[in-house]
Design a protein around this motif. Structure first.
Motif, PDB file in Angstrom:
ATOM      1  N   LEU A 253       0.831  -1.199   0.000  1.00 52.56           N
ATOM      2  CA  LEU A 253       0.000   0.000   0.000  1.00 52.56           C
ATOM      3  C   LEU A 253       0.864   1.248   0.000  1.00 52.56           C
ATOM      4  O   LEU A 253       0.583   2.217  -0.696  1.00 52.56           O
ATOM      5  N   GLN A 254       1.923   1.204   0.810  1.00 51.52           N
ATOM      6  CA  GLN A 254       2.773   2.390   0.891  1.00 51.52           C
ATOM      7  C   GLN A 254       3.386   2.728  -0.454  1.00 51.52           C
ATOM      8  O   GLN A 254       3.297   3.861  -0.930  1.00 51.52           O
ATOM      9  N   SER A 255       3.995   1.723  -1.060  1.00 52.19           N
ATOM     10  CA  SER A 255       4.630   2.026  -2.346  1.00 52.19           C
ATOM     11  C   SER A 255       3.579   2.172  -3.434  1.00 52.19           C
ATOM     12  O   SER A 255       3.763   2.927  -4.382  1.00 52.19           O
ATOM     13  N   GLY A 256       2.475   1.437  -3.291  1.00 50.60           N
ATOM     14  CA  GLY A 256       1.405   1.546  -4.279  1.00 50.60           C
ATOM     15  C   GLY A 256       0.834   2.949  -4.300  1.00 50.60           C
ATOM     16  O   GLY A 256       0.532   3.492  -5.374  1.00 50.60           O
ATOM     17  N   MET A 257       0.701   3.543  -3.144  1.00 53.49           N
ATOM     18  CA  MET A 257       0.185   4.915  -3.084  1.00 53.49           C
ATOM     19  C   MET A 257       1.083   5.853  -3.893  1.00 53.49           C
ATOM     20  O   MET A 257       0.601   6.690  -4.663  1.00 53.49           O
ATOM     21  N   HIS A 258       2.376   5.688  -3.737  1.00 56.29           N
ATOM     22  CA  HIS A 258       3.300   6.530  -4.500  1.00 56.29           C
ATOM     23  C   HIS A 258       3.105   6.316  -5.997  1.00 56.29           C
ATOM     24  O   HIS A 258       3.005   7.252  -6.775  1.00 56.29           O
ATOM     25  N   TYR A 259       3.052   5.059  -6.351  1.00 57.76           N
ATOM     26  CA  TYR A 259       2.908   4.709  -7.771  1.00 57.76           C
ATOM     27  C   TYR A 259       1.629   5.325  -8.334  1.00 57.76           C
ATOM     28  O   TYR A 259       1.631   5.919  -9.415  1.00 57.76           O
ATOM     29  N   VAL A 260       0.556   5.181  -7.586  1.00 61.23           N
ATOM     30  CA  VAL A 260      -0.735   5.652  -8.092  1.00 61.23           C
ATOM     31  C   VAL A 260      -0.734   7.177  -8.224  1.00 61.23           C
ATOM     32  O   VAL A 260      -1.090   7.721  -9.275  1.00 61.23           O
ATOM     33  N   VAL A 261      -0.309   7.847  -7.174  1.00 64.30           N
ATOM     34  CA  VAL A 261      -0.369   9.317  -7.218  1.00 64.30           C
ATOM     35  C   VAL A 261       0.526   9.848  -8.342  1.00 64.30           C
ATOM     36  O   VAL A 261       0.114  10.703  -9.130  1.00 64.30           O
TER      37      VAL A 261
END
Ligand code: NA
Ligand code: NA
Lengths: 490, 134, 89, 163, 114, 946
Positions: free
Chosen positions: A154-162
């Protein structure tokens, strides 16, 4: 034109299968996934064989005439990307059926939508259509990357998504700027219009072109836009990380596509608009990846770092936009995609082990490491040789030489630690008995490694194909002519 | 009119960028929405501005606003909604798991928490694990 | 005459909207802000109808219609949020 | 097939048909037939959401009520306009409770709506037992008078229309 | 005839705008929330009403055909606006927004069960 | 095909060994060794041809584009090397059979040995420089597997790792050098390159190419300062060390020097670099060997020293020295392999290799001792052994070279190194077999089995034979090899044992005597050495590696710091820079011109109102970001006025969609808001655990972000303005002209969406569906755990306000009707599937808001994921329908159907498409909203219980 219908099938089939998977039980979903990928592989190969005759395959949606119709256009480059997509997605999908696909709902549908997005993006002949397929593959990738919703994902996914959401708005800006100066969205038509842009339209179009470079650079994880990648790919389920070896290639593909078709030598005010930026950025990418590789403590992160290095390498080659350099870049692209995917899968498998990997697994790891490091006798070496041979004289050439040789050395040194993998040291996991990887899981990476071996053994036809592809790319006029000649019956 | 639209685009983009650069995930979501509005308006403007003549064909009228950018913006709006929805869900999940609404999920990101497949020598790993446990 | 009246009406609507926005930013309570937003929606319907008359165009109408039908939903949702936290429960 | 099965909620169907024609803003046979189709189909689905929709109403009292309402809205609007523009100290705002005689939830809703629509009063809450309505008035010098006004002018007429 | 109708249209336009403005002035100016609530929920309603009459007249005259869909806008607004006002008042009560007058409370017990 | 078979046969052995890995060690050994035997015979078979002066060639093309042709070429040099590789390889195979008898991994060992042999043979036979690099790296890779053969042994892994890192990196340098050579010569063909020596030496790229090639050679041949991997590689089982570090792997480097001699040698640079490195290595290796207590360590350093010697010889730029070098390569291979075997036999039988433990083995293992004495004698350069002759030649060349300008210290160093060699050779013999101090050994020592002794015996006999009659055994092959090396007739090599009393002999005597003295003084010397700081190059390298990795890690963490803000800033800054750059050097329209256009484009009143409201709305959103609820209200204003702006800008379809999307988005944000409340102010209805405040951004950060935001705003604003001032023509005339006639619709935007660019819409609908699924996946299994006190109701917090419920229910049929209205007229007037779908979804969502989820669910009785499937299926079917009638995907068709009474009705596939879109949109929005609503429903269940 029945052959061209293959193009639409390559998009519609995974979409339809994805919908079917929504209504099916697990077993059927798996069959759907694997079956679709097998079919897509056959289709991709058929398309490749057909376009290797030298003419484009075009599919005008809705039977509208040329610059109006949303168009699927496949040349050798697109065909090659389709095959690569099918191979990697088949292996990773196969791997995922080992159990990852049942951690949360809708895996198969999202996977197939991702593939549809990739196929669409590789075939899009229209800039906005490219955007739509980018969005499709992105939304699927957002979910797949965070699949299972662990903290790290989730942490890295959030970065990727934003970051990618910002990227998508930039993409729209770029499309807007190019449309505002050319009045068209069809890439071939745009290429023609760009040759004569003047006045304020010229800097406007250049601005759009460079924004495209930023967007594609973000996808490809170039230069300063790569920092999101290692954590995201490390945290993702290994099947997904492996599939995502393709994601960066979408960026590279797009850079090559627009860089040759739209902003090539004949593009008037837009001629070679990427050139001053691309090589320095690519060299920076190699440096960033190499530094990340130096500090990687675990195989997935190391693989991610080397993925960045490989992207830098192929973009550095592509940045020269000569037939020879593009050929090297493309051959290397195919190889490194397979190698990265295989390594991610293997790293995932090793993660499950409680002891030193058995000989077969270690052997696979070793071969994958050799491939990833670009050492002989595997294709990565050939690719690097091709790239270095295409290096120009002067500072650019020196930079390329130094960057590739140094990064290769770092890759070798980092990968030499591969023998250390898989010790039973995870004290915290002591209680739980890890599952024995199923046949599918164990042999999916082997399949990819076999592909690498084949790519090396049949390097002669493969490099010849890459050379023909590059030849087609540096002379976009035939592409443009073919698109312009396509008129509808309406 | 042109200046007006330019100013609005600038305001939307500026506000969006500023919010996207905040630490709170909710601010970032709002920022992305503003950014999206700005880009949509810009995209609409690429067909150049017309008032009163929407591209709905009426006999006798020949000049219309450029319909293509409108179609593009419509697509962009809808896609933007899907993306926002997903981002909200992702933010919720991260908030649930980490207990914070910081975009990084924490002030210091955890690295390689799930890596496995270490390639360091044993001793180093044990040390680092002990440190992690402590 | 209609044009002139339209200009005057427009000026008044503009002033009205600015006042709403002032209340929206000023608050002080969340209810004030919601009320201001609600008013903005309704004023927008008025503005659309007004523009339609002034410009002699019926194409503003669809938006006015949907705004009239659904404009209250934002207000309702915000109020429900205040009342029970969960707007759909 | 009886008309009751075709139009499970005739009132709703009538309203829908009227709305359809109004929305189209022009009349053709085709449009009308299409509208009729929707007027039949939509209640068939939505009746489960609103099973107790009014089945019939008296037209004449309704017309009277609407005329009254229109008149009240215009007049009271002017009054409130003066209040708003005048000095604030002249306002005598108050909350007051209106005991309800109407029982049907929809009728109560309509009453509350009317109260809110006519200037100067806002219905703020309906009691759980649905026997009282809490109203806020902008300028209420005489609460019993205000209550009587509401009950007499609106509640009675509403009862005539629906009950 | 046309001038008279034009005058009528102009009148309703200005009247509508005036009521909208007065409503907003009320919202901006009045001292407590519940009083402020009166401005918009009525003046605005009539404001839109004025515009709609103007529109109906205008387009009926211009289009040689009766323009009645304005009625629909009015109906939708009259249907929904009271709900907004109601919920706003209720929310304010819940928030215990300051009011200079007493709120008779016995009759409004909480309604927890659906 | 002979050469190819030579290469392939060991591979065949490998494959057989791997297949039979579960068989007995004898079977494995035989099956692996027989093909190698055959290879040796093949080599012998072609021997006369090659030694007769012919060059054998075999060619296949692999990757012509990369200059890779799999050509094989055998001349004197490569044949000699190949013989060494194969024969010693055979002996090692025999030896390993006994040494590793108990290992269950014998199959793997033989497989790897075979693979290694092939790599070496490929290296020596390559007639193409790039292919040579391929095999070069192959030897590095296989050596990695061989050195790390015991995968459980950390030292073995570390040794393998180090060896690979150094040698493969050297290989990469070699690749660079080779590519440069190819660039200079225009070919990678060995003979062409070798023939182009003059061209190369005169080329400006000569020096970089030379340095790169030398780096390859030096790393592989463990030359100072790259020597340190070799001692660490001793962690390998002894047969492997014996093979890799006597005859093959390390010899590849000096082979390369010899091979490239005609192309690269003969310059000052060559002389300076090669001889300096050789001399340093010679001395350093010999010196270090003196202090080793591990037998293999001693041998390793002695190997380094001898490789230095060979390098030094090759660096002399003298044909005679080349002859000496090649001779010593063979000699060293012979005695060093036998010494390794001896060390292995000792280890095998006694259980230790530590010379401080070993003593007096002569009485237990006299045969082994004899072998060791012969081989060590050769190493020390004792007369009548092969080492003596090559060392003699070395001394002679060292002296000769002095005259060529090399300083006096070359012969001096040569003698010193010779003395040291004698010293450590003496240690090897004396401290193991004699000096009986009665210390116990880990195992009772005895002679190894006969067949284990056999290979070492053969090698020792070889040392003797060559030492006694060099001219008989090696003259022809040596001369032939030297000729091949020089690509010119070899000088006459005098292989006589006795040249009379001359300076070289004197040097030999001094060296022998000095060695004995050194040995005598060893105890004192050890004490002296022990006082020295224990610095090892490998340790230094480890430190260097650790430092590099550490600093790399720090740089990496500094860059990739895990902060989204950083990454976003980079992205946005890049975009601003890239977007703005093209404008910088462009002449913008002049000021007066701009002013005129400004005047012309004066805004009208409604637009100004909308614009002002938008700007204020943005400002309010930014200002209120710390109060999410207020910020949502503010952004709703922005959304509302965006919709008005679209109306104003003649885009009614956009206005509708924007309006509806805005409403849904508010619902979405409000559904999530309880979990993002930062103050009680934002969460009045629900006292959920309020988030702790984050550290507020520093002033500098706010300024920085503000500056970036302003830059982005100015850039986009200016770009928009400049764009708008410039008229253009677009392809859109086509849409306007054909929308009605070919698309059957008057609303051109809608016709574009469902027909002209229906494919985009199909993708867009897929994106929507995927987003809905994504929401479900991300929130899968998620529940907030709450305390009863989190939910607080006041007496006014009615759960389902009556008014709302009633109006919502009354509104539903109306809203559905309006949806149908908007959907059906979309093709001709503003509206369409998207707007209609959103409208329906909102109307249904309001039911949940008004009457609760359970109530609504009971009445909806549908799974909205299915709606997505159905809607998308409709969309796809529309496309496939046209495919079925032989038209491209999504080719629309419409028919004006003449119906009685109703009149003409256009029934088009585009409408069906739009209906599909409608269904997907309804499904998507409701799936998303309902899933988010479920979170709150969990909360309220808690609330209800309280
Ligand atoms: Na009222
Ligand atoms: Na009232």
């Amino acid at each position: 034109m029945p052959e061209a219908s293959l193009l639409i099938v390559a998009v519609v089939l995974p979409l339809a299968a994805g919908m079917g998977a929504l209504l099916s039980p697990l077993r059927v979903r798996r069959v759907l996934l694997i079956g679709t990928m097998l079919l897509l592989l056959v289709i991709a190969v058929a398309i490749t064989v057909r376009v290797d005759e030298g003419t484009l395959l075009l599919y005008r949606l809705g039977d509208w005439p040329a610059p109006i119709a949303v168009m699927l256009a496949v040349d050798r480059l697109s065909a090659m990307m389709l095959v690569l997509t099918a191979v990697v997605a088949l292996a990773t999908g196969w791997h995922a059926t080992g159990g990852v696909d049942n951690e949360a709902p809708y895996f198969h549908t999202l996977f197939l939508l991702q593939v549809a997005g990739l196929n669409g993006a590789f075939m899009a002949g229209d800039l906005f259509n490219l955007f739509v397929f980018f969005e499709l593959l992105l939304i699927a990738s957002y979910t797949l990357l965070t699949y299972g919703s662990t903290r790290a994902r989730l942490q890295s996914g959030m970065h990727y998504v934003v970051l990618n959401l910002v990227g998508s708005t930039l993409f729209l800006l770029a499309i807007g700027l190019l449309y505002a100066s050319t009045g068209t969205l069809n890439m071939a038509d745009m290429a023609v219009q760009l040759r004569t842009v003047a006045g304020v339209h010229a800097p406007m179009a250049r601005s759009g072109a460079l924004l495209l470079l930023v967007v594609f650079g973000l996808k490809a994880a170039l230069g300063p836009l790569s920092f999101w990648l290692p954590s995201a790919y490390t945290a993702a389920p290994s099947s997904i990380a492996a599939l995502f070896a393709l994601m960066t290639k979408v960026g590279v593909y797009a850079i090559i596509r627009v860089g040759t078709l739209m902003f090539g030598r004949e593009a008037g005010a837009l001629a070679n608009v990427f050139e001053p930026w691309l090589l320095p950025v690519a060299l920076l990418t190699i440096a960033v990846g190499a530094v990340a590789a130096l500090s990687a403590r675990a195989l997935p992160r190391l693989t991610a770092a080397l993925l960045i290095v490989s992207v830098g390498t192929m973009v550095a080659a592509a940045a020269l936009f000569t037939a020879a350099s593009l050929a090297g870049a493309l051959y290397y692209l195919a190889h490194s995609t397979l190698a990265v995917a295989a390594m991610f899968l293997l790293a995932g498998n090793v993660r499950e082990l409680r002891h030193r990997p058995p000989a077969f697994v270690f052997g696979s790891l070793f071969v994958a490491a050799v491939a990833l490091a670009g050492l002989p006798p595997l294709a990565g070496f050939i690719g690097k040789v091709l790239i270095l041979q295409a290096a120009p004289g002067g500072r650019a050439g020196i930079g390329l030489f130094v960057a590739i040789l140094l990064s290769s050395a770092i890759a070798v040194a980092s990968l030499s630690r591969v023998a250390n993998t898989g010790r039973a040291i995870r004290v915290r996991l002591a209680g739980s008995q890890p599952p024995v990887p199923r046949f599918m899981v164990r042999h999916a990476p082997s399949a990819l490694l076999l592909m690498i071996v084949a790519l090396s053994l049949f390097a002669r036809p493969a490099t010849a194909y890459a050379a023909r592809t590059a030849g087609q790319l540096v002379d976009p006029q035939s592409y443009i002519d073919a698109v312009q000649a396509a008129s509808g019956s309406r | 009119m042109n200046l007006l639209v330019a100013i609005v685009v600038a305001a939307l983009v500026g506000g969006g960028v500023f919010l996207v650069l905040r630490t709170r995930v909710f601010s970032v979501i709002l920022g992305l929405m503003l950014l999206g509005y700005g880009v949509n308006l810009f995209l609409l403007a690429t067909g150049r501005l017309r008032t009163l003549v929407p591209p709905i064909l009426i006999e006798g009228i020949t000049a219309y606003a450029d319909p293509l950018p409108q179609a593009l913006v419509l697509t962009a709006i809808v896609i933007g909604f899907g993306m926002t929805a997903f981002l909200v869900a992702l933010a919720l999940r991260e908030r649930h798991l980490t207990g914070t609404d910081h975009v990084d999920g924490t002030h210091s990101i955890t690295r390689d928490t799930e890596a496995g497949a270490e390639i360091e020598e044993i001793e180093e790993i044990e040390v680092s694990e002990a440190r992690a446990d402590a | 005459m209609i044009i002139l009246a339209g200009q005057i009406a427009l000026a008044m609507m503009a002033l009205a909207m600015l006042l709403n926005l002032w209340r929206l930013m000023r608050g002080p309570d969340i209810a004030d802000r919601i009320a201001a937003l609600d008013t903005l929606y309704i004023n927008s319907v008025a503005l659309l109808v007004l523009l339609g008359v002034v410009r002699g165009s019926t194409l503003y109408f669809e938006a006015a219609l949907l705004m009239a039908l659904l404009g209250f939903i934002g207000t309702v949702a915000l109020c429900l949020y205040v009342l029970r936290g969960a707007i759909m429960e | 097939m009886t008309s009751a099965r075709l139009f499970p909620q005739p009132m709703v169907s009538v309203v829908l048909f009227a709305v359809w024609l109004l929305a189209a803003n022009r009349f053709t046979v085709g449009l009308a037939l299409l509208g009729l189709g929707f007027a039949a189909l939509i209640p068939w689905y939505t009746s489960r959401f609103w099973p107790d929709a009014p089945q019939r109403l008296r037209v004449r009292p309704l017309a009277a009520l609407m005329a009254l309402l229109l008149y009240d809205i215009v007049v009271a609007n002017l009054r409130v306009a003066v209040l708003i523009l005048g000095p604030r100290s002249r306002l005598r705002p108050a909350f007051f409770v209106v005991p309800l005689d109407v029982r049907g939830p929809f009728t109560i809703t309509l009453l509350a709506s009317i109260v809110s629509l006519t200037p100067g009063t806002v219905s703020a809450a309906v009691a759980q037992d649905r026997r009282t309505l809490l109203v806020h008035g902008l300028d209420v010098p005489d609460i019993p008078h205000a209550v009587r006004q509401i009950k007499h002018r609106y509640e009675r007429r509403l009862q005539e229309v629906f009950e | 005839m046309a001038t008279a109708l034009e005058f009528l249209v102009a009148f309703f336009l200005i009247a509508g705008a005036a009521f909208a403005l007065i409503g907003s002035i009320g919202l901006a100016r009045l001292g407590d929330f519940y009083s402020r609530l009166h401005g918009p929920t009525k003046a605005t309603t009539l404001g839109v009403g004025g515009m709609l009459v103007a529109s109906s007249v205008h387009f009926t005259v211009r289009g040689n055909d009766f323009s009645a869909h304005e009625l629909l806008v009015a109906a939708f607004l009259l249907l929904t606006a009271p709900v907004s006002a109601h919920l706003l008042a209720r929310a304010a009560l819940h928030l215990q927004v300051y009011t200079p007058v007493d709120v008779p409370g016995e009759t409004t017990t909480p309604d927890i069960t659906p | 095909m002979n050469l190819l078979w030579t290469l392939l046969l060991p591979l065949v052995g490998s494959a057989l060994a791997l297949m039979l890995r579960r068989s007995s060690s004898t079977v494995i050994a035989w099956t692996a060794a027989l093909p190698v035997c055959a290879a040796a015979l093949l080599l012998a078979w072609i021997g006369p041809t090659v030694l007769g002066g012919d060059v054998l060639r075999e060619q296949w093309r692999w990757v012509p584009a990369a200059g890779l042709s799999a050509g094989l070429r055998a001349d004197g040099l490569s044949w000699l090397f190949a013989m060494v590789v194969v024969i010693i390889g055979l002996l090692i195979q025999l030896y390993a059979r006994y040494y590793m008898e108990t290992s269950r991994e014998l199959g793997r060992l033989y497989a790897l040995l075979g693979l290694f042999m092939t790599s070496m043979l490929g290296l020596v036979f390559s007639d193409n420089l790039v292919m040579m690099v391929v095999f070069w790296e192959a030897t590095s890779l296989v050596s990695y597997l061989l050195i790390g053969f015991n995968r459980e042994d950390p030292d073995a892994r570390a040794g393998a790792q180090l060896a690979l890192s150094i040698t493969a990196t050297g290989g990469l340098c070699l690749l660079g050098g080779v590519l440069l050579l190819g660039r200079m010569v225009g070919s990678y063909d060995l003979e062409t390159v070798l023939a182009a020596g003059d061209l190369i030496r005169a080329h400006e790229l000569y020096l970089p190419a030379l340095v790169l090639v030398l780096l390859g050679a030096f790393t592989k041949s463990a030359q100072f300062p790259f020597h340190f991997w070799l001692p660490r590689a001793m962690a390998a089982p002894t047969p492997i060390s014996a093979y890799l570090h006597s005859a093959t792997m390390v010899k590849a480097g000096v082979f390369l020097l010899a091979r490239m001699y005609p192309a690269l040698a003969g310059t000052e640079a060559w002389l300076g670099i090669v001889s300096t490195v050789g001399l340093l290595t010679l001395l350093f290796g010999a010196y270090s060997a003196m202090w080793q207590h591990d037998l293999k360590g001693l041998l390793a350093y002695s190997t380094i020293s001898h490789l230095g010697l060979i390098t030094l010889l090759l660096g002399f730029n003298s044909p005679m020295a080349v002859g000496a070098a090649i001779f010593h390569i063979v000699n060293h291979a012979t005695f060093k392999a036998s010494l390794f075997m001896a060390a292995g036999m000792i280890d095998h039988e006694v259980g230790t290799r530590d010379m401080r433990v070993l003593n007096g083995l002569w009485k237990h293992m006299p045969f082994t001792g004899a072998l060791a004495i012969v081989a060590a004698g050769a190493m020390a350069g004792v007369p009548l052994l092969n080492g003596f002759i090559s060392k003699e030649m070395f001394f002679a060349e060292a002296l000769a070279a002095r005259e060529d300008g090399i300083q006096w210290f070359v012969p001096f160093g040569a003698v010193l190194a010779g003395a040291l060699a004698v010293g450590y050779s003496l240690r090897f013999v004396m401290e193991v077999f004699f000096n009986d101090e009665g210390r116990e050994h880990p195992q009772h020592p005895h002679e190894p089995p006969t067949f284990m002794r056999l290979p070492a015996t053969a090698l020792a006999l070889g040392c003797l034979a060559v030492g006694v009659a060099p001219a008989v055994f090696v003259f022809t092959p040596l001369t032939r090899a030297v000729t091949a090396t020089l690509q010119a007739p070899a000088p006459v090599i005098d292989l006589a044992l006795w040249h009379g009393v001359n300076l070289p002999l004197l040097m030999s005597i001094v060296a022998l005597a000095g060695g004995v003295v050194l040995y005598r003084l060893r105890d004192r010397a050890y004490r002296w050495h022990d006082r020295l700081p224990p610095i090892e190059a490998a340790d230094l390298f480890d430190v260097l590696v650790r430092f590099t990795r550490h600093s790399g890690g720090r740089v990496n963490t500094a860059l990739e710091n895990g902060s989204l803000q950083r990454y976003s800033l980079l992205l946005i800054t890049s975009a601003v820079v890239m977007g703005v750059t093209p404008w910088l050097r462009t002449a913008l329209p002049g000021t007066s011109n701009t002013l005129t256009t400004l005047a012309l484009s004066l805004p009208d009143a409604p637009s100004t109102v909308i614009a002002v409201m938008l700007v204020i709305g943005v400002f309010a959103t930014v200002r209120q970001r710390h109060r999410p609820l207020t910020a949502i209200i503010a952004i709703s204003v922005v959304g509302l006025f965006m919709s008005l702006a679209f109306v104003r800008l003649a885009a009614p379809d956009l206005a509708l969609t924007q309006l509806l999307v805005e409403l849904v988005t508010i619902l979405l944000l409000l559904l999530a808001l309880p979990y993002f409340a930062t103050t009680a102010h934002d969460s009045p209805g629900l006292r959920l655990s309020i988030l702790r405040p984050l550290t507020p951004s520093s002033a500098w950060r706010l300024w920085r972000d503000g500056a970036v935001a302003i830059a982005a705003a100015l850039a986009t604003g200016a770009g928009t303005f400049l764009m708008l001032e410039q008229p253009f023509t677009s392809r859109s005339a086509y849409y306007l002209e054909n929308s009605l006639s070919k698309g059957g619709g008057r609303n051109v935007v809608n016709v574009i969406l469902v027909d002209f660019r229906g494919f985009d819409t199909m993708g867009e609908v897929a994106v929507l569906g995927a987003a809905a699924l994504g929401v479900l996946v991300v929130l899968h299994g998620m529940r907030f755990r709450l305390d009863a006190g989190d939910v607080q109701f006041s007496r006014f917090a009615e759960r389902h306000p009556l008014l709302l419920a009633m109006i919502a229910r009354a509104m539903l049929p109306l809203a559905l009707l309006m949806s149908m209205f908007v959907l059906l007229r979309g093709h001709d007037l503003p509206g369409g599937g998207f707007a209609a779908g959103l409208l329906t979804a909102i109307a249904l969502a309001v039911q949940t808001m008004a009457s609760g989820a359970e109530w609504t669910r009971q009445r909806l009785r549908t799974d909205f994921v299915r709606w997505i499937v159905i809607g998308f299926t409709i969309v796809l079917s529309t496309g496939l329908g046209s495919l079925a009638v032989g038209r491209p995907f999504l080719t629309s068709s419409y028919q004006a159907v003449q119906l009685p009474v109703i009149g003409k009705i256009p029934l088009g596939s585009a409408l069906l498409f739009d209906i599909g879109v409608y269904v997907v949109v309804v499904g998507t929005v409701l799936v998303i909203l309902n899933r988010l609503a479920q979170l709150s429903q969990d909360l309220n269940r808690v609330g209800a219980r309280s």
